[in-house]
Design a protein around this motif. Structure first.
Motif, PDB file in Angstrom:
ATOM      1  N   THR A  23       0.806  -1.223   0.000  1.00 24.70           N
ATOM      2  CA  THR A  23       0.000   0.000   0.000  1.00 24.70           C
ATOM      3  C   THR A  23       0.837   1.269   0.000  1.00 24.70           C
ATOM      4  O   THR A  23       0.613   2.163  -0.801  1.00 24.70           O
ATOM      5  N   PRO A  24       1.870   1.395   0.864  1.00 25.52           N
ATOM      6  CA  PRO A  24       2.692   2.604   0.814  1.00 25.52           C
ATOM      7  C   PRO A  24       3.375   2.792  -0.524  1.00 25.52           C
ATOM      8  O   PRO A  24       3.558   3.898  -0.982  1.00 25.52           O
ATOM      9  N   ALA A  25       3.770   1.684  -1.169  1.00 21.06           N
ATOM     10  CA  ALA A  25       4.446   1.793  -2.465  1.00 21.06           C
ATOM     11  C   ALA A  25       3.535   2.444  -3.486  1.00 21.06           C
ATOM     12  O   ALA A  25       3.939   3.272  -4.283  1.00 21.06           O
ATOM     13  N   LEU A  26       2.221   2.081  -3.429  1.00 16.05           N
ATOM     14  CA  LEU A  26       1.268   2.682  -4.350  1.00 16.05           C
ATOM     15  C   LEU A  26       1.057   4.146  -4.012  1.00 16.05           C
ATOM     16  O   LEU A  26       1.007   5.003  -4.879  1.00 16.05           O
ATOM     17  N   ALA A  27       0.984   4.447  -2.699  1.00 17.38           N
ATOM     18  CA  ALA A  27       0.740   5.820  -2.276  1.00 17.38           C
ATOM     19  C   ALA A  27       1.894   6.738  -2.671  1.00 17.38           C
ATOM     20  O   ALA A  27       1.697   7.926  -2.878  1.00 17.38           O
ATOM     21  N   GLN A  28       3.111   6.220  -2.767  1.00 20.18           N
ATOM     22  CA  GLN A  28       4.265   7.031  -3.093  1.00 20.18           C
ATOM     23  C   GLN A  28       4.212   7.578  -4.507  1.00 20.18           C
ATOM     24  O   GLN A  28       4.947   8.495  -4.847  1.00 20.18           O
ATOM     25  N   SER A  29       3.353   7.023  -5.378  1.00 18.72           N
ATOM     26  CA  SER A  29       3.263   7.522  -6.744  1.00 18.72           C
ATOM     27  C   SER A  29       2.488   8.837  -6.813  1.00 18.72           C
ATOM     28  O   SER A  29       2.519   9.529  -7.832  1.00 18.72           O
ATOM     29  N   TRP A  30       1.785   9.199  -5.727  1.00 16.97           N
ATOM     30  CA  TRP A  30       1.073  10.473  -5.696  1.00 16.97           C
ATOM     31  C   TRP A  30       2.038  11.580  -5.313  1.00 16.97           C
ATOM     32  O   TRP A  30       2.731  11.507  -4.311  1.00 16.97           O
ATOM     33  N   LYS A  31       2.089  12.609  -6.159  1.00 17.35           N
ATOM     34  CA  LYS A  31       3.010  13.715  -5.960  1.00 17.35           C
ATOM     35  C   LYS A  31       2.249  15.039  -5.948  1.00 17.35           C
ATOM     36  O   LYS A  31       1.109  15.125  -6.403  1.00 17.35           O
ATOM     37  N   THR A  32       2.893  16.059  -5.436  1.00 14.59           N
ATOM     38  CA  THR A  32       2.348  17.411  -5.511  1.00 14.59           C
ATOM     39  C   THR A  32       3.368  18.305  -6.204  1.00 14.59           C
ATOM     40  O   THR A  32       4.579  18.061  -6.142  1.00 14.59           O
ATOM     41  N   LEU A  33       2.861  19.338  -6.863  1.00 13.35           N
ATOM     42  CA  LEU A  33       3.721  20.262  -7.595  1.00 13.35           C
ATOM     43  C   LEU A  33       3.146  21.667  -7.451  1.00 13.35           C
ATOM     44  O   LEU A  33       1.945  21.879  -7.643  1.00 13.35           O
ATOM     45  N   ASP A  34       4.011  22.613  -7.118  1.00 14.17           N
ATOM     46  CA  ASP A  34       3.632  24.018  -7.029  1.00 14.17           C
ATOM     47  C   ASP A  34       4.492  24.822  -7.994  1.00 14.17           C
ATOM     48  O   ASP A  34       5.728  24.773  -7.913  1.00 14.17           O
ATOM     49  N   VAL A  35       3.845  25.550  -8.905  1.00 12.23           N
ATOM     50  CA  VAL A  35       4.564  26.403  -9.848  1.00 12.23           C
ATOM     51  C   VAL A  35       3.854  27.748  -9.941  1.00 12.23           C
ATOM     52  O   VAL A  35       2.633  27.831  -9.768  1.00 12.23           O
ATOM     53  N   SER A  36       4.607  28.791 -10.219  1.00 13.37           N
ATOM     54  CA  SER A  36       4.024  30.122 -10.386  1.00 13.37           C
ATOM     55  C   SER A  36       4.906  30.931 -11.325  1.00 13.37           C
ATOM     56  O   SER A  36       6.053  30.561 -11.601  1.00 13.37           O
ATOM     57  N   ARG A  37       4.354  32.034 -11.817  1.00 12.02           N
ATOM     58  CA  ARG A  37       5.088  32.921 -12.718  1.00 12.02           C
ATOM     59  C   ARG A  37       4.932  34.343 -12.204  1.00 12.02           C
ATOM     60  O   ARG A  37       3.835  34.835 -12.004  1.00 12.02           O
ATOM     61  N   GLN A  38       6.079  34.992 -11.974  1.00 14.88           N
ATOM     62  CA  GLN A  38       6.065  36.329 -11.410  1.00 14.88           C
ATOM     63  C   GLN A  38       5.448  37.331 -12.382  1.00 14.88           C
ATOM     64  O   GLN A  38       5.649  37.260 -13.601  1.00 14.88           O
ATOM     65  N   LEU A  39       4.709  38.273 -11.842  1.00 18.85           N
ATOM     66  CA  LEU A  39       4.085  39.328 -12.637  1.00 18.85           C
ATOM     67  C   LEU A  39       5.118  40.410 -12.932  1.00 18.85           C
ATOM     68  O   LEU A  39       5.677  41.017 -12.024  1.00 18.85           O
ATOM     69  N   ARG A  40       5.358  40.656 -14.234  1.00 15.58           N
ATOM     70  CA  ARG A  40       6.328  41.668 -14.644  1.00 15.58           C
ATOM     71  C   ARG A  40       5.677  42.832 -15.384  1.00 15.58           C
ATOM     72  O   ARG A  40       6.219  43.937 -15.397  1.00 15.58           O
ATOM     73  N   ASP A  41       4.562  42.572 -16.049  1.00 13.75           N
ATOM     74  CA  ASP A  41       3.832  43.647 -16.720  1.00 13.75           C
ATOM     75  C   ASP A  41       2.366  43.232 -16.819  1.00 13.75           C
ATOM     76  O   ASP A  41       2.002  42.114 -16.463  1.00 13.75           O
ATOM     77  N   THR A  42       1.528  44.127 -17.283  1.00 11.61           N
ATOM     78  CA  THR A  42       0.095  43.856 -17.347  1.00 11.61           C
ATOM     79  C   THR A  42      -0.380  43.675 -18.790  1.00 11.61           C
ATOM     80  O   THR A  42      -1.526  43.960 -19.120  1.00 11.61           O
ATOM     81  N   THR A  43       0.510  43.179 -19.647  1.00  8.19           N
ATOM     82  CA  THR A  43       0.120  42.822 -21.010  1.00  8.19           C
ATOM     83  C   THR A  43      -0.870  41.656 -20.974  1.00  8.19           C
ATOM     84  O   THR A  43      -0.779  40.778 -20.121  1.00  8.19           O
TER      85      THR A  43
END
Length: 286
Positions: A23-43
Motif C-alpha cells: 500500500t505505501p508503495a502505491l501511495a508514493q506515486s502520488w506527488k504534488t507540484l507548485d509552480v508560479s510565474r512572477q508578474l512583470r507587466d500587465t500585457t
C-alpha cells in the motif's frame, strides 16, 4: 503436502503483511507540484488549461503573479504540464493531453488542480476539461475572451464579482456534461456561443446586465435553460424538430418570440436556439 493449522495461519499473516507493505508503495506515486510565474507587466496573457480528470478549482489572486498552480497527481499515469512563452505571453497548464495512460485508471478522480490567476492582467482563457469536477470562480478577473470545452465534466462557473474588462465572446462546447454558469450578468459579455451534446446547459444572468447580449445555442439532445432578469428585453428565434419550448411571458410576433418590454428595454438579449430532441426554456421570474 498436508498443510497444518499453524502453517495456514503463518501463510495468511505473510499475505496480509505483503499487502500492507504494498500500500505505501502505491501511495508514493502520488506527488504534488507548485509552480508560479512572477508578474512583470500587465500585457494581456493567454492562459490555456488542459485537465482530463479529477477536481479543478480556479479563482483570482492579488498576489504579484500571473498564475500560481498547485497540482496533486499520480506520477505513474499523469504528466504535469506547465509551459510559459514569455514572448507570446502564453501559459499552458495542467496535464499533458497526449498522455493517455490515465484512461485505464479509476482512482485518478482524486487528482486535483488549484489555479490562481492575476486579477490585474487581461486574460484570454481557454479551458479544456475531460471527466472533471470543475468549480471555477471567474469573479474579479479581467477576462477579454473565454472558451470552455468539456467532455463528461460537472462544470460550475461563477462570476461572483464583475469582470474587470469587457468580454468579447464566450464559447461553450459540451459533450455529455452538466454545465452551470451563475451571475453571468457580471461577465460583461457581448456574444455567447453554445454547442451542446446530450448535457444540460444552465446560463443564469444574475448580477448586473449592463450591455446588449447575443446568445447562439445549439443543443442536440440536452436542455438549454436561460435565466434572465425581467427588466432585460428578450427576442428568441427557435429552430426545433422534436423539442419542447417553455417561454412564459414571451409572445410570438412574426418568426420570433418577444418579451413585452422589448421595445422599451434599456438592455436587450437576442437568442437564437436550435435543437433536435432537446428542450429549451427561457425563465424570466426574477
Amino acid at each position: 503436502m498436508r498443510m497444518t493449522r499453524r502453517s495456514l495461519v503463518l501463510l495468511t499473516f505473510a499475505s496480509l503483511s505483503a499487502g500492507a507493505l504494498a500500500t505505501p508503495a502505491l501511495a508514493q506515486s502520488w506527488k504534488t507540484l507548485d509552480v508560479s510565474r512572477q508578474l512583470r507587466d500587465t500585457t494581456e496573457h493567454s492562459i490555456r488549461v488542459r485537465y482530463p480528470v479529477g477536481r479543478i478549482s480556479l479563482r483570482a489572486t492579488s498576489d504579484p503573479v500571473i498564475y500560481a498552480m498547485h497540482l496533486r497527481y499520480d506520477e505513474e499515469y499523469m504528466s504535469p504540464l506547465h509551459k510559459y512563452d514569455a514572448e507570446a505571453h502564453r501559459a499552458t497548464l495542467g496535464f499533458d493531453g497526449d498522455d493517455m495512460r490515465w484512461k485505464n485508471r479509476k482512482d485518478l478522480g482524486e487528482s486535483s488542480l488549484d489555479l490562481e490567476l492575476s486579477s490585474v492582467v487581461p486574460l484570454d482563457l481557454d479551458l479544456r476539461l475531460g471527466a472533471a469536477e470543475a468549480r471555477l470562480n471567474i469573479g474579479g478577473l479581467a477576462v477579454s475572451r473565454m472558451r470552455v470545452e468539456t467532455g463528461a465534466a460537472d462544470a460550475r462557473i461563477n462570476f461572483s464579482e464583475p469582470n474587470k474588462t469587457e468580454m468579447r465572446r464566450l464559447d461553450i462546447q459540451l459533450g455529455a456534461a452538466g454545465f452551470v454558469i451563475r451571475n453571468l450578468g457580471n461577465a460583461r459579455v457581448s456574444e455567447i456561443w453554445v454547442d451542446g451534446g446530450v448535457g444540460k446547459v444552465d446560463l443564469d444572468f444574475g448580477g448586473k446586465v449592463e450591455n446588449d447580449v447575443t446568445v447562439d445555442a445549439r443543443v442536440a439532445l440536452g436542455k438549454f435553460l436561460l435565466r434572465l432578469p425581467r427588466d432585460v428585453g428578450v427576442r428568441v428565434e427557435i429552430q426545433r424538430v422534436i423539442a419542447g419550448f417553455e417561454h412564459r411571458g414571451l409572445y410570438k410576433r412574426g418568426n420570433a418570440y418577444y418579451s413585452d418590454n422589448w421595445d422599451d428595454a434599456k438592455v436587450r438579449m437576442r437568442v437564437r436556439a436550435e435543437t433536435v430532441m432537446g428542450a429549451i426554456e427561457i425563465d424570466r421570474t426574477y
